[in-house]
Design an enzyme around this catalytic site. Structure first.
Site, PDB file in Angstrom:
ATOM      1  N   HIS A 245       0.257  -7.666  -3.430  1.00 50.99           N
ATOM      2  CA  HIS A 245      -0.781  -6.316  -3.266  1.00 50.99           C
ATOM      3  C   HIS A 245       0.122  -5.093  -3.089  1.00 50.99           C
ATOM      4  O   HIS A 245       0.836  -4.811  -3.257  1.00 50.99           O
ATOM      5  CB  HIS A 245      -1.096  -6.790  -1.480  1.00 50.99           C
ATOM      6  CG  HIS A 245      -0.062  -6.470  -0.707  1.00 50.99           C
ATOM      7  ND1 HIS A 245       0.900  -7.641  -0.449  1.00 50.99           N
ATOM      8  CD2 HIS A 245       0.020  -5.531  -0.008  1.00 50.99           C
ATOM      9  CE1 HIS A 245       1.707  -7.239   0.589  1.00 50.99           C
ATOM     10  NE2 HIS A 245       1.333  -5.867   0.844  1.00 50.99           N
TER      11      HIS A 245
ATOM     12  N   HIS B 199       2.914   1.056  -4.699  1.00 50.10           N
ATOM     13  CA  HIS B 199       3.836   0.064  -5.349  1.00 50.10           C
ATOM     14  C   HIS B 199       3.464  -1.391  -5.045  1.00 50.10           C
ATOM     15  O   HIS B 199       2.772  -1.419  -4.090  1.00 50.10           O
ATOM     16  CB  HIS B 199       5.179   0.359  -5.229  1.00 50.10           C
ATOM     17  CG  HIS B 199       5.608   0.066  -3.714  1.00 50.10           C
ATOM     18  ND1 HIS B 199       5.334   0.743  -2.811  1.00 50.10           N
ATOM     19  CD2 HIS B 199       6.171  -1.192  -3.279  1.00 50.10           C
ATOM     20  CE1 HIS B 199       5.897   0.294  -1.624  1.00 50.10           C
ATOM     21  NE2 HIS B 199       6.416  -0.657  -1.853  1.00 50.10           N
TER      22      HIS B 199
END
Length: 173
Positions: free
Chosen positions: A39, A121
């Protein structure tokens, strides 16, 4: 309960990210993040009591976010915890704006742990060595997103698992 707001990749992208994680693991070692845990964290909220979490879930269900597309074209590494990640070579203005918008709404609700710097990220490995850009091919993925999720992090004997408590509404149109 430990909560965060995140973008969760659709299954096909999650599978591709898992392939990148396998490739990085072969070169960098460490602990691979399971595909179902991949995620992008937009806001880490920490420990939140149940009644406050319920109010937060109601708030998230009432949110809409502008659809966007994020280009994942770079490997990255956070040395201190040994995190290997994929993200963008350049800052993504839409993700940065979404991050700021969320924190502008969270701070009046008593959440005051906004990070000093936002680096979008997706963590692939933990406790891993720095990736060598000469041995790993550059990632080339695109992620179309249109909702965010309120996630709960639960630690157990099989590691940390994430559960979605609420999702934002689809954007009109």
């Amino acid at each position: 309960m430990r909560l965060f707001l995140a973008l969760v990749p659709p299954p096909a992208l999650r599978e591709r990210l898992g392939e990148l994680a396998d490739l990085a693991h072969a070169h960098c070692g460490g602990r691979r993040v399971p595909d179902e845990s991949l995620h992008l964290t937009l806001a880490f909220l920490g420990e939140v009591e149940k009644t406050r979490a319920e109010a937060l879930a109601d708030w998230v269900r009432g949110l809409t976010i502008a659809p966007g597309e994020w280009r994942l074209d770079a490997w990255g590494h956070f040395r201190r915890p040994g995190i290997v990640w994929v993200g963008g070579q350049r800052p993504d203005p839409a993700l940065t704006a979404l991050h700021h918008r969320l924190w502008e709404a969270l701070e009046p609700r008593g959440f005051a742990t906004r990070p000093g710097r936002f680096v979008p990220h997706i963590t692939l490995l933990r406790q891993a060595a720095r990736p060598d850009p000469d041995t790993l091919p550059a990632p080339a993925l695109s992620w179309a997103y249109a909702r965010l999720d309120l996630m709960r992090s639960v630690s157990g004997h099989r590691g940390v698992r994430y559960h979605c408590l609420a999702s934002s509404a689809p954007a009109p149109g």
